[in-house]
Motif scaffolding. Structure first.
Motif, PDB file in Angstrom:
ATOM      1  N   UNK A 258      38.731 -11.095 -42.356  1.00 39.01           N
ATOM      2  CA  UNK A 258      38.460 -10.423 -41.086  1.00 39.01           C
ATOM      3  C   UNK A 258      37.894  -9.025 -41.320  1.00 39.01           C
ATOM      4  N   UNK A 259      38.536  -8.262 -42.195  1.00 40.95           N
ATOM      5  CA  UNK A 259      38.059  -6.893 -42.450  1.00 40.95           C
ATOM      6  C   UNK A 259      36.652  -6.909 -43.045  1.00 40.95           C
ATOM      7  N   UNK A 260      36.399  -7.861 -43.955  1.00 37.66           N
ATOM      8  CA  UNK A 260      35.079  -7.932 -44.589  1.00 37.66           C
ATOM      9  C   UNK A 260      34.003  -8.190 -43.547  1.00 37.66           C
ATOM     10  N   UNK A 261      34.296  -9.082 -42.598  1.00 38.70           N
ATOM     11  CA  UNK A 261      33.318  -9.398 -41.556  1.00 38.70           C
ATOM     12  C   UNK A 261      33.104  -8.214 -40.621  1.00 38.70           C
ATOM     13  N   UNK A 262      34.190  -7.548 -40.264  1.00 37.90           N
ATOM     14  CA  UNK A 262      34.041  -6.407 -39.353  1.00 37.90           C
ATOM     15  C   UNK A 262      33.297  -5.267 -40.053  1.00 37.90           C
ATOM     16  N   UNK A 263      33.608  -5.026 -41.336  1.00 33.19           N
ATOM     17  CA  UNK A 263      32.876  -3.990 -42.077  1.00 33.19           C
ATOM     18  C   UNK A 263      31.385  -4.283 -42.069  1.00 33.19           C
TER      19      UNK A 263
END
Lengths: 82, 215
Positions: free
Chosen positions: B201-206
């Motif tokens: 999730x964090x990778x996609x949002x970044x």
């Protein structure tokens, strides 16, 4: 460790759950790689921005509706128990 | 366990007893503490803010009707959040029947990489697996741009685009600031599973923030 490997371990790094040997390799890579240092900073910034999404207050309309719900519930309970 | 946003046990017991006795101030206190969080959690499962608020209204009635049976075995906050979650999931499933299935399924999540592979040097390069072009530093971006309504709206959209399992974890962890132990407890998932979902999730949002900021 390559940059491509490092980006897959960033969450474990930030959560401090890397195995000690992996942590050493991670830190060693980071100490010489500006790109990965920037990447981690981007990730921290992303997390900080996500935290700002929660700063929202309860609308007056929602509050009024909730109080009405509460009073109805209380009256129903009183009726049932009384 | 780090339970920073939770009430202390005695405080919580008093609230429960007051609420059972029909104390309106106790109810208002709970609303002030949890309403905003509940809306955020509901938003992880339903498609709009309006529906999330409806779900939360229903959830509060569930809380009131259930408070007589609430046992101190679980935390009050955890108990309330589970009620919201269950209702929001049910409502989300109803709403999902009217939106295309492609919007729900997350195909290829297992093969997913945190960063597009073409951002790295190939096997024939002198430095395989290293950045082709290093990521830009963001420290020079002014705070008012970084935290502007527009940026936050983009981040919100990126959250909406996540698969539900990722969205629920990142909402609890990063939007609401729950500890990993709390998230595992509320969602009944393992630490490892929680971390994998959070990472994706964090990778996609970044990546979404990067696309927006550097456009």
């Amino acid at each position: 460790m390559t940059c491509q490997e490092l980006v897959e371990l960033v969450t474990e790094y930030l959560e401090d759950t890397l195995a000690p040997s992996e942590r050493v390799r991670f830190d060693a890579h980071l100490s010489t790689c500006l790109g990965c240092t920037a990447y981690i900073e981007q990730m921290r910034t992303t997390i900080r921005v996500l935290g700002k999404l929660s700063e929202e207050s309860v609308s007056e309309a929602a509050r009024r509706e909730l109080l009405a719900t509460f009073r109805t519930w209380k009256a129903d309970v009183a009726k049932r128990d009384g | 366990m780090n339970l920073t946003s939770a009430a202390s046990p005695t405080d919580e017991l008093e609230l429960v007893l007051a609420l059972r006795a029909g104390d309106e101030d106790a109810f208002t206190d709970l609303v002030n503490r949890y309403q905003a969080q509940m809306v955020k959690i509901a938003l992880a499962y339903v498609p709009s803010h309006a529906i999330a608020e409806e779900v939360v209204q229903e959830a509060w009635l569930g809380v009131l009707n259930g408070i007589g049976r609430f046992e101190q075995r679980s935390q009050l906050k955890t108990w309330i959040m589970r009620i919201v979650m269950n209702r929001a999931k049910r409502r989300g499933a109803q709403e999902a029947r009217t939106i295309p299935i492609s919007a729900i399924r997350d195909e290829g999540a297992d093969r997913e990489t945190s960063v597009e592979p073409d951002r790295f040097r190939g096997q024939s390069d002198q430095w395989p697996g290293h950045w082709l072009v290093a990521p830009a530093g963001w420290s020079g971006i002014p705070e008012d741009r970084l935290l502007s309504k527009e940026t936050l709206a983009h981040v919100g959209k990126a959250l909406e685009a996540l698969p539900e399992s990722q969205r629920e974890v990142i909402t609890l962890r990063d939007v609401l600031g729950y500890s990993s132990a709390e998230v595992c407890n509320v969602l009944a998932i393992s630490e490892t599973n929680q971390r994998v979902l959070l990472h994706r999730a964090r990778s996609r949002v970044r990546a979404a923030v990067e696309r927006y900021i550097q456009q």
